[in-house]
Design an enzyme around this catalytic site. Structure first.
Site, PDB file in Angstrom:
ATOM      1  N   GLU A   1      -1.156  -2.874  -9.693  1.00  0.00           N
ATOM      2  CA  GLU A   1      -1.005  -3.950  -8.698  1.00  0.00           C
ATOM      3  C   GLU A   1       0.329  -4.678  -8.845  1.00  0.00           C
ATOM      4  OE1 GLU A   1      -2.626  -3.876  -6.231  1.00  0.00           O
ATOM      5  OE2 GLU A   1      -4.158  -2.554  -7.020  1.00  0.00           O
TER       6      GLU A   1
ATOM      7  N   GLU B   1       0.839  -1.212   0.000  1.00  0.00           N
ATOM      8  CA  GLU B   1       0.000   0.000   0.000  1.00  0.00           C
ATOM      9  C   GLU B   1       0.866   1.252   0.000  1.00  0.00           C
ATOM     10  OE1 GLU B   1      -2.940  -0.787  -0.723  1.00  0.00           O
ATOM     11  OE2 GLU B   1      -2.681  -2.895  -0.172  1.00  0.00           O
TER      12      GLU B   1
END
Ligand code: ZN
Length: 823
Positions: free
Chosen positions: A310, A288
């Site tokens: 991602e 994150e």
């Protein structure tokens, strides 16, 4: 609700420039909240629409003039905006949601306190505030919140409680709508500060002890990762402060909202967990944080580049965790715990190229947001980073961040930056690895003295720099084969065991050849390299999936290798693959190995004894011992042993806390050796969000018609259930050894799954279809029924996707059984 189309997003991007959003929310009611949005926007002149999904639209005003509220149609409000600056004011009542999207409101079962958080990804922002909801219309936000007096509120930007229950926030940096977030409730917050950045950790009050216990670990990780990202990227974190909130009933692992990251709160450990869970959490924290640059500072222009978002965060997150934190074995964990997810996804009928799918709308993009995006994206990006070298890789990344700071960019932009940094022409690599789906099968042909490459149905010209490890009688000798054609010479002496891809750098369908499989039980205890063992386990699982490795041989290897396995991640992953407690397994995976062996009862007993013996030889109180006991519990058949474990009399060093007690109870439920009374008593002893989920799983697992009926009502929506409950109840419901009781539910699933669109949507809809799929009844009838349903043109896309993969899993099991003689 219809989904935004790519062409609509392009038109709106060309027409509008958003100057700012000013959002005011009143969170003091329980079912709805008042939301007022003031949008300053400049138009080039033309028709467009605003996204808005309220319970009731109270008022909409354009440049001081009221517009009719009844023009709102299916989540869109049509607007004509002549050239120039405009001010739009929207007042509406918005719904608190309970499906983990929009503004989610949950009540903590431990103490009855309510908690709220906002999940805007990927198209839920309009159920919180009126907006032009697409990733490339960024704007700064100013937020004001009214909340109950005992709440705290954090959001993307720093804020303060200016008056009792009144919170005001600084204007944020430019944000995409999909990562606008807030977290509000009587949360417990721990504050810290590092290198000019205010840090915060939040959790429900009932989880405050768990948060306090791990705060130093989490804050240390955060500090180390900030330092390393600053060093690697050469660009400061851009969003001011950094809060990390552990929130209830969160669907994903975490969400990278700038300055206000949300995590699923099972990642706070109120009971003891093995180290592998801490590694998973650490890599999630780092993942994150990587998004704060890649994703947040520079954002994909459209959903078709989500995979890159991602893949990049996964690569950087795992790398930085391994390099600068206490979890220096993160890459071994990532290999053994994650890789098969992506390998299997890439061999399913639903596979798709990593990039370039077009993603004509947001719903279609979500269909392709899967193991391919994360696991394969990560693998191929790692390969590229190795190929071009760190200077070029990071040089290109820095250039990309500098050029598109606070803006949007595409995959082409990033690859252009890499090429400019010296990567050479990346087009051939892109065409082979990113624009074509599927896995090359790579096998050793001993007779021919060659490595054979077999491409998938839609072939691509892929070069594999394949590592090999050959046993020379005393050691594993490393080498490399450059696989560029269908047959590459590679001669090994007769009888030499060979492991392909010992360093986990390949992306291919690999198996363990029969000569190696026969020798491995003797050799596994000599493997001292944890990554070599990890890649052996990966290849073993992949080989069984593709019916090229005898599942009984796999059992023999587990029984031989686990006694020498010192990574709790490996023991735990094998435990989930073999056992049936479903922990960490995504529905159709559970009990895979035992469903295909010739004598499941005997194999179960063998692996149980193996895990038990590993627990006995592991240091008392160690993570390894815990992982081995967990795996032994999931494969146990002796109720006496399970009862003794529960009593804590025969397991020195093992702390029998609520987590362990529920594992045992789950297994007792599978064996029909407990009842609802005992489950209820255990829940009363410690009643919180986690134990309620374990109770729901165990209740659904009981071999009892009433329990099955109770579970089924949750599936069909006759009774309400959260997404976490749906997962637990579905996984608990289907069990081997309960065929007679469960048989009628196969047809019921096939008949009723279509109707679940009336009671669930989004993540929950797909989860319901997945976790309630009758995988333990895998056979020709189930396959035929599944295929018939897939052919139904009316079937919802998310459900079809689940069924396509589930049908493939049934086929895989049937193929393995047919080939290796299990009935
Ligand atoms: Zn991510």
């Amino acid at each position: 609700m219809r989904s935004l189309q790519l062409n609509e997003a392009r038109d709106r991007f060309d027409l509008l420039e958003i100057t700012s959003y000013d959002v005011t929310l009143d969170l003091r009611e329980e079912t709805t909240f008042a939301s007022t949005t003031v949008i300053e926007v400049t138009s080039k002149g033309g028709d467009t629409f605003l996204d808005l999904k309220p319970v009731a639209l109270g008022r909409i005003e354009l440049d001081g003039t009221d517009l009719p509220v009844d023009a709102l149609d299916d989540g869109r409000y049509p607007l004509t905006l002549p050239a120039g600056e405009h001010r739009i004011v929207v007042e509406s009542a918005m719904p608190f949601r309970n499906d983990g999207e929009g503004l989610h409101r949950a009540v903590d079962p431990a103490d009855g306190r309510p908690y709220v958080y906002q999940m805007s990804f990927m198209s839920a922002a309009p159920s919180v505030f009126a907006c032009f909801d697409q990733p490339d219309l960024k704007a700064p936000y100013t937020l004001r919140v009214a909340a109950p007096d005992d709440w705290i509120v954090v959001a993307n930007a720093a804020g303060t409680e200016v008056d009792r229950g009144r919170w005001e926030f600084e204007q944020s940096q430019p944000l995409s709508t999909y990562f606008v977030s807030l977290v509000a409730g009587p949360y417990h917050r721990i504050a810290d500060h590092h290198d000019g950045i205010d840090l915060g950790l939040l959790a429900r009050r009932s989880l405050a002890p768990a948060l306090e216990k791990d705060a130093e670990e989490l804050l240390t990780l955060t500090r180390q990762c900030f330092d390393e990202f600053h060093r690697l990227f050469g660009i400061r974190y851009a969003f001011g402060k950094y809060d990390q909130a552990f929130v209830p009933e969160f669907n994903a692992g975490a969400m990278e909202n700038p300055g206000c990251v949300t995590f699923r709160d099972p990642l706070l450990f109120s009971t003891r967990v093995p180290r592998s869970m801490r590694i998973q959490r650490a890599t999630t924290v780092a993942h994150e944080m990587a998004h704060q640059w890649f994703g947040n500072l520079v954002t994909p222009k459209w959903w078709d580049d989500l995979w890159l978002n991602e893949a990049f965060a996964e690569y950087m997150g795992n790398r930085v965790t391994a390099e600068v934190t206490e979890f220096d074995d993160a890459l071994v964990w990532a290999a053994v715990a994650r890789k098969n997810w992506g390998l299997t996804a890439d061999s399913r009928p639903s596979t798709h190229p990593v990039a370039g799918n077009g993603a004509l709308d947001a719903d279609a993009a979500l269909q392709d947001f899967d193991g391919i995006s994360y696991s394969k994206g990560h693998a191929v990006l790692t390969q590229l980073a190795h190929q071009v070298g760190d200077d070029v890789f990071l040089g290109g990344v820095r250039d990309h961040f500098t050029r598109h700071r606070f803006g949007n960019a595409t995959m082409r932009d990033l690859f252009g930056s890499w090429e400019a940094a010296g990567a050479g022409d990346l087009e051939p690599w892109t065409a082979a690895w990113l624009r074509k789906a599927g896995l090359d099968r790579i096998e050793l042909d001993r007779q021919a003295g060659a490595v054979v490459r077999t491409p998938p149905a839609d072939p691509a010209d892929r070069t594999h720099v394949l590592g090999v490890a050959a046993w020379n009688g005393t050691a594993w000798e490393r080498g490399e084969v450059r696989v560029e054609t269908e047959r590459t010479p590679y001669v090994v002496a007769p009888g030499t065991p060979v492991i392909l891809d010992p360093d986990d750098t390949a992306w291919a369908d690999l198996t363990i050849d029969p000569v190696t499989a026969a020798a491995l039980p003797g050799l596994l205890p000599t493997m001292t390299d944890p990554l070599l063992r990890a890649t052996t386990w990966i290849t073993l699982r992949n080989g069984v999936h593709h019916a090229r490795l005898d599942p009984d041989a796999a059992v023999a290897m587990i029984c031989a290798g686990v006694p020498a396995e010192d990574q709790d991640a490996a023991v735990g992953t094998l435990g989930v693959w073999v056992g049936d407690d479903g922990e960490g397994a995504r529905g159709v995976v559970h009990e895979k190995l035992l469903a295909t062996v010739r004598d499941p009862e005997r194999s179960r007993a063998d692996v149980h004894q193996t895990f038990l013996a590993r627990a006995a030889t592991a240091p008392a109180g160690s993570d390894l011992q815990l992982a081995a006991y967990q795996a032994a519990t999931g494969t146990a058949t002796s109720t006496d042993w399970l009862r003794a474990l529960l009593a804590g009399t025969e397991t020195p060093g093992l702390e029998v806390d609520a987590g362990m007690r529920w594992r045992v109870l789950k297994r007792l439920a599978s064996l029909g050796a407990t009842d609802l009374d005992e489950l209820d008593r255990e829940l009363a002893r410690e009643n919180d969000a986690k134990t309620q989920i374990a109770h729901a799983w165990s209740h659904a697992r009981l071999p009892d018609p009433d329990a099955k009926a109770w579970a089924w009502q949750r599936f069909t929506g006759e009774a309400a259930a959260s997404n976490y409950e749906i997962e637990a109840i579905g996984t608990g419901f289907w069990a081997s050894g309960q065929d007679e009781l469960l048989m009628p539910y196969v047809d019921r699933y096939l008949a009723e799954v279509k109707g679940t669109t009336a009671v669930r949507s989004g993540w929950g809809l797909a989860d319901g279809a997945l976790f309630f799929y009758p995988i333990t009844m895998a056979g020709p009838d189930l396959l035929a029924g599944t295929e018939q349903l897939i052919g139904d043109p009316e079937l919802n896309l998310s459900i079809r996707r689940v069924l396509v993969d589930a049908g493939d899993e049934v086929r895989s099991r049937l193929r393995t059984r047919e080939r290796y003689g299990a009935s």
